[in-house]
Write an enzyme that holds these catalytic residues in place. Structure first.
Site, PDB file in Angstrom:
ATOM      1  N   SER A 141      -9.669   1.678   3.093  1.00 40.54           N
ATOM      2  CA  SER A 141      -8.805   2.417   2.209  1.00 40.54           C
ATOM      3  C   SER A 141      -7.795   1.551   1.458  1.00 40.54           C
ATOM      4  O   SER A 141      -7.268   1.983   0.441  1.00 40.54           O
ATOM      5  CB  SER A 141      -8.044   3.483   3.005  1.00 40.54           C
ATOM      6  N   LYS A 143       0.848  -1.202   0.000  1.00 42.46           N
ATOM      7  CA  LYS A 143       0.000   0.000   0.000  1.00 42.46           C
ATOM      8  C   LYS A 143       0.877   1.244   0.000  1.00 42.46           C
ATOM      9  O   LYS A 143       1.918   1.277   0.671  1.00 42.46           O
ATOM     10  CB  LYS A 143      -0.898  -0.036   1.250  1.00 42.46           C
ATOM     11  N   SER A 173      -9.780  -0.626   7.321  1.00 42.26           N
ATOM     12  CA  SER A 173      -9.200  -0.428   5.994  1.00 42.26           C
ATOM     13  C   SER A 173      -8.506  -1.641   5.375  1.00 42.26           C
ATOM     14  O   SER A 173      -8.172  -1.608   4.193  1.00 42.26           O
ATOM     15  CB  SER A 173      -8.220   0.742   6.024  1.00 42.26           C
TER      16      SER A 173
END
Lengths: 484, 477
Positions: free
Chosen positions: A153, A78, A177
């Site tokens: 996210s 990420k 997330s």
């Protein structure tokens, strides 16, 4: 099966037997990226050259019998984890050109094992969001239906794993997330106990809630990746002093007599009926494997979302103060210092980030602190006590991960509160600091995946993984692939 | 109406650690800008602080030395504000639960001991420095100082005069230097002071409106700034005006304080507990270890100097301000010097000579035993007190022993009665007029005769013998 569709465990065996070379896995992964990335948009950048370079080192390590768990395995990261010399933007314009001169602890640990970084995955800007629609660059798509969000996210990481654009990925979870996108994309995602994995190099959103964790195709891979990234880090004062457990002995144990808590507050109005049915079936499945369902109560659950949005935004308002245009990242010149600050932050941050900075700034203001921040901390303690009490009765708690399957783009962007409710079942877990996993437990009629959340005691990832593995092995849900 | 001032001081002391409070960068002063920085202290994304144990030890040591309570549970907080020299946009400080609470410092004013109470001592990181150079529409930022560990020592409003404030600062500096937790260098900013000042009519219990004075960076300025501000406040009140609650800046070049910001413009720092650091819970064992390591501090030493050596409070206070000065004194006394005599010489000639050269006692060319040796020569009559000044100057210049100087320069006191008598006779023979006047009652002329004989003997005549002889001769002539 193509190499990019395989798991860490599967590839490990082939690599160690020298049946394949790391570069061949990369060939398969990048071919897949080439083929589907324009539809999925999971990555912000791919790092092909670095990956092939690492593949050579991985190959030497394997040939010299120095291979570890992740040697030669392509992993996506990420974009809020710092990678030395590689662009790290947090999907924000304000860090559009930021190249960290240091490596986050989690990627450092993977690097030591010669993992192959496939690229940096898309996310909601600064991890604030539940759909990747808050990325400053573009949204990622759900591989099961590209008209739907992948969740957020860590939506890019979840989509990359689901679309076989990598073997595994790292995400971060502040209020759901990792688990919510894992649920929406039909993959496995685990948020470890707060303090189990170092946050050093993770661009902070809400420091007391953020945790890095794995997104993988199987429970076993999650256990394995957690073992690599977890354990004490002297660079993170909030990391627990203990080494990470080796879950090899836990995975595969039967779950006879394991007590599974079913919190009544999690099966309420707003919960999609198909999701509810799947989760209840999953609980039955666990029961058939010998687990004992126990109805429990987590009485303060209804306050979790409000509590979260005070604490997370307060910490964020302070954590994001450093993006001021002075030292690095985006700057818009102004007529004086204050003007430069205001223009830089007005243009550099997206609307959701600004909304949260304003909320947090307000909550910490003199005169409001006691009513908001201090009160929220008190409620947080009550939420934690709820879990402590529940775990006197049960070993793990089972709930839906998200109230619905993946929703369509634009469906919730106009109503932030609706969007915030996507995390209603995941948020309490961060506030309490306990570990939780999401794994596939069914599909809706429209073909979108549904996730089961299993929650454990502090530092009892072992029980969570044990139950999750037992469930996974007795079902076929994880074997389905999206038809991209 | 008579007014009195109420003063509280907030002193920032840079702790004497090798490395910064939350990272491994050096704290050395005066290096190339931004050469002592790393991702942690310049606030890059994703980095985390790790507390320097040595800094906590410095704060605890100080707390123990000033009789504070060391908190069993304390934590850091973030103080949020934007400024280019503050790379994270917040300063890591302590707010609700500081490391030390309470305590006091003793000062000596007009020979009397006065206790100044302490509110708290907390730890924090220093900010960097903005540099305005080059004349362009820009400034430079040097982050070498960012993250240097500070302690803020906050006094109660117990101080009443600028002189007390200066004495408090000096005592605090002495304690910090004794403990070696701060070098006390005000020029380099190791010790910085802000003051809260108000005035009220004598006898009134309530405090007046408080003004915060910033930027007081030397001992001299502490007194000057406070004197100016107190006068300004009294004049304002006497002219029928009101004191505004505000922050004022002291300008050392003009000696004037000027308004910086009003109460309405005060920042809202939005303090909240620092989530990246865990609370500090010092173990009993560690506290005891630190307690054991404490050496004798200025107050204890001062009291001992009074009781053990019979020195007046004033002498004891002066001699104990610096550890090295106190040691020098004790060495001289243990080498046989009489305590009060040693004290007089140290506070008089020695201090003057050292100050002239801006030299510290550690680099004093005269050793304590050498002073004791010289005092012995005075005691046994080898030299007079007056000649001793010449001897001491020579010792200071050359580092030689007193006896050697006396011998080389032929400064041995003349105690031979016949020799002095001869000199007296010669002077009297040359001064018939003065003798007349002396006999007529002008007794001041005694000094003239002494002076003349001293001149003739190059100051070496034993003064006592000379006096007796002169008196006898003048009476009989």
């Amino acid at each position: 099966m193509k190499l990019n569709e395989m798991t860490i465990t599967g590839l490990r065996k082939m690599l160690d037997k020298r049946e394949i070379r790391p570069s061949e896995i990369l060939d398969a992964v990048y071919a897949r990226i080439e083929a589907v990335e324009n539809k999925v948009q999971a990555y912000l950048i791919t790092t092909k050259d670095e990956a092939y370079k690492s593949a050579k080192e991985a190959e030497s390590a394997i040939m010299e019998n120095r291979a570890s768990l992740l040697t030669g395995i392509p992993v996506a990261v990420k974009d809020n984890m710092c990678t030395k010399g590689i662009l790290t933007t947090c999907a924000s314009k304000i860090l559009y050109n930021f190249i960290p001169p240091y490596e986050s602890t989690v990627t450092e640990r993977m690097k030591t094992q010669h993992y192959l970084l496939t690229g940096k995955t898309n996310m909601d800007e600064f991890a604030m969001g539940s759909s990747t629609e808050n990325s400053a660059y573009y949204p990622s798509k759900n591989p099961w239906d590209t008209g739907c969000v992948p969740g957020g996210s860590s939506g890019g990481s979840a989509a990359a794993v689901a679309a076989d654009e990598c073997i595994a990925a790292l995400g971060s979870d502040t209020g759901g997330s990792i688990r919510q996108p894992a649920s929406l994309c039909g993959v496995v995602g685990l948020k470890p106990t707060y303090g189990a994995v170092s946050r050093y190099g993770l661009v902070a959103f809400a420091s007391s809630l953020d945790q890095i964790g794995p997104l993988t195709k199987t429970v076993e891979d999650t256990a394995l990746l957690l073992k690599v990234i977890g354990g004490h880090d002297p660079k993170d004062s909030t990391s627990a002093p203990a080494e990470m457990t080796d879950f090899a002995g836990v995975i595969g144990q039967d779950i006879k007599g394991m007590r599974i808590g079913i919190p009544k507050e999690y099966f309420i109005g707003g919960l999609d009926s198909e999701v509810e049915a799947s989760v209840k079936n999953a609980i039955k499945k666990l029961e058939s494997l010998g687990a004992i369902p126990v109805e429990i109560s987590l009485p303060h659950t209804e306050y979790a979302v409000a509590t979260y949005y005070v604490i997370a935004t307060s910490e964020a308002s302070s954590n994001l103060a450093r993006y001021d245009g002075v030292k690095y990242g985006f700057r818009r010149d102004g007529k004086d210092l204050l003007d430069m600050y205001m223009k830089t932050r007005a243009e550099g941050f997206g609307p959701e980030v600004k909304r949260r900075i304003m909320l947090g700034t307000f909550a910490l203001s003199s005169g409001y602190y006691d009513a908001y921040y201090r009160k929220a901390q008190q409620v947080r303690t009550l939420l934690k006590n709820d879990f402590d009490k529940a775990f006197e009765q049960v070993d793990v708690i089972a709930t839906p991960t998200a109230p619905t399957v993946a929703f369509r783009f634009g469906e919730k962007t106009t109503d932030p509160l609706q969007m915030y409710l996507s995390d209603i079942f995941t948020i309490s877990i961060n506030l309490a600091g306990v570990p939780a996993i999401s794994l596939p437990c069914g599909f809706a009629v429209n073909g979108l995946p549904i996730g089961l959340q299993l929650i454990g005691k502090h530092f009892d990832e072992a029980s969570v993984l044990k139950a999750a593995y037992a469930f996974e092995q007795s079902t076929e849900w994880h074997k389905r692939k999206p038809g991209l | 109406m008579k007014y009195e001032a109420v003063i509280g001081l907030e002193v920032h002391a840079q702790m004497a650690t090798e490395t910064k409070i939350f990272c491994g960068c050096s704290t050395k002063f005066g290096s190339e800008p931004n050469s002592q920085t790393c991702p942690v202290c310049i606030g890059m994304p994703g980095v985390l602080p790790v507390l320097n144990k040595k800094a906590v030890e410095c704060a605890i040591k100080t707390g123990l030395a000033v009789h504070s309570n060391i908190s069993a549970y304390s934590r850091f907080a973030r103080k949020n504000y934007f400024y280019p020299d503050l790379p994270k946009g917040y300063q890591v400080s302590q707010y609700e639960l500081p490391i030390c609470e309470g305590g006091h410092i003793e000062i000596v004013i007009d020979g009397e001991v006065k206790k100044i109470g302490l509110t708290r001592i907390h730890m924090e990181e220093d900010a960097g420095k903005n540099i305005h150079e080059g004349g362009g529409p820009y400034s430079f930022v040097d982050l070498n100082r960012t993250g240097v560990p500070l302690m803020e020592i906050v006094s109660e409003p117990d101080i009443r005069t600028p002189a007390e404030a200066a004495a408090y600062m000096k005592k605090l500096r002495a304690i910090l230097r004794y403990l070696e937790v701060c070098d006390g260098n005000m020029e380099q900013g190791s010790l910085r002071c802000d003051a809260n000042v108000s005035v009220r009519p004598v006898g009134q219990k309530e405090f007046g409106v408080k003004v915060e004075l910033k930027n007081i960076n030397s001992f001299r300025f502490v007194e000057k700034a406070l004197e100016y501000e107190i006068k300004r406040q009294i004049k304002t009140l006497e002219d029928g005006g009101k004191i505004a609650q505000e922050t004022r800046l002291f300008d050392s070049s003009t000696g004037v304080t000027q308004s910086m910001r009003s109460k309405e413009e005060a920042h809202d720092y939005r303090y909240f507990p620092e989530p990246d650091l865990v609370p500090m819970v010092p173990s009993a064992g560690w506290l005891e270890e630190i307690r054991q390591s404490l050496i004798e501090l200025p107050d204890a030493k001062r009291e001992r100097f009074v009781s053990e050596y019979g020195l007046p409070e004033y002498d004891a206070e002066m001699l104990t301000t610096e550890k090295a000065v106190a040691s020098w004194f004790e060495e001289a006394v243990s080498a046989g010097g009489q305590a009060k005599a040693v004290s007089n010489w140290m506070m008089g000639e020695l201090t003057r000579m050292l100050n002239d050269e801006n030299r510290s006692i550690e680099n004093c060319p005269v050793k304590p035993e050498q002073l004791a040796g010289m005092l012995k020569l005075i005691d046994n009559g080898t030299i007079s007190g007056k000649i001793a000044k010449t001897v001491f100057e020579e010792m200071y210049k050359t580092g030689k022993e007193a006896a050697a100087v006396v011998k080389e320069k032929g400064l041995v006191q003349i105690s031979d009665e016949a020799a002095i008598e001869k000199a007296v006779d010669e002077v009297l023979a040359k001064s018939p007029n003065e003798i007349e006047r002396f006999k007529a009652g002008d007794e001041k002329l005694m000094g003239f005769f002494v002076g003349q004989v001293m001149k003739a003997t190059k100051g070496k005549a034993n003064p006592q013998m000379l006096n007796e002889l002169l008196k006898k001769k003048l009476q009989s002539s």
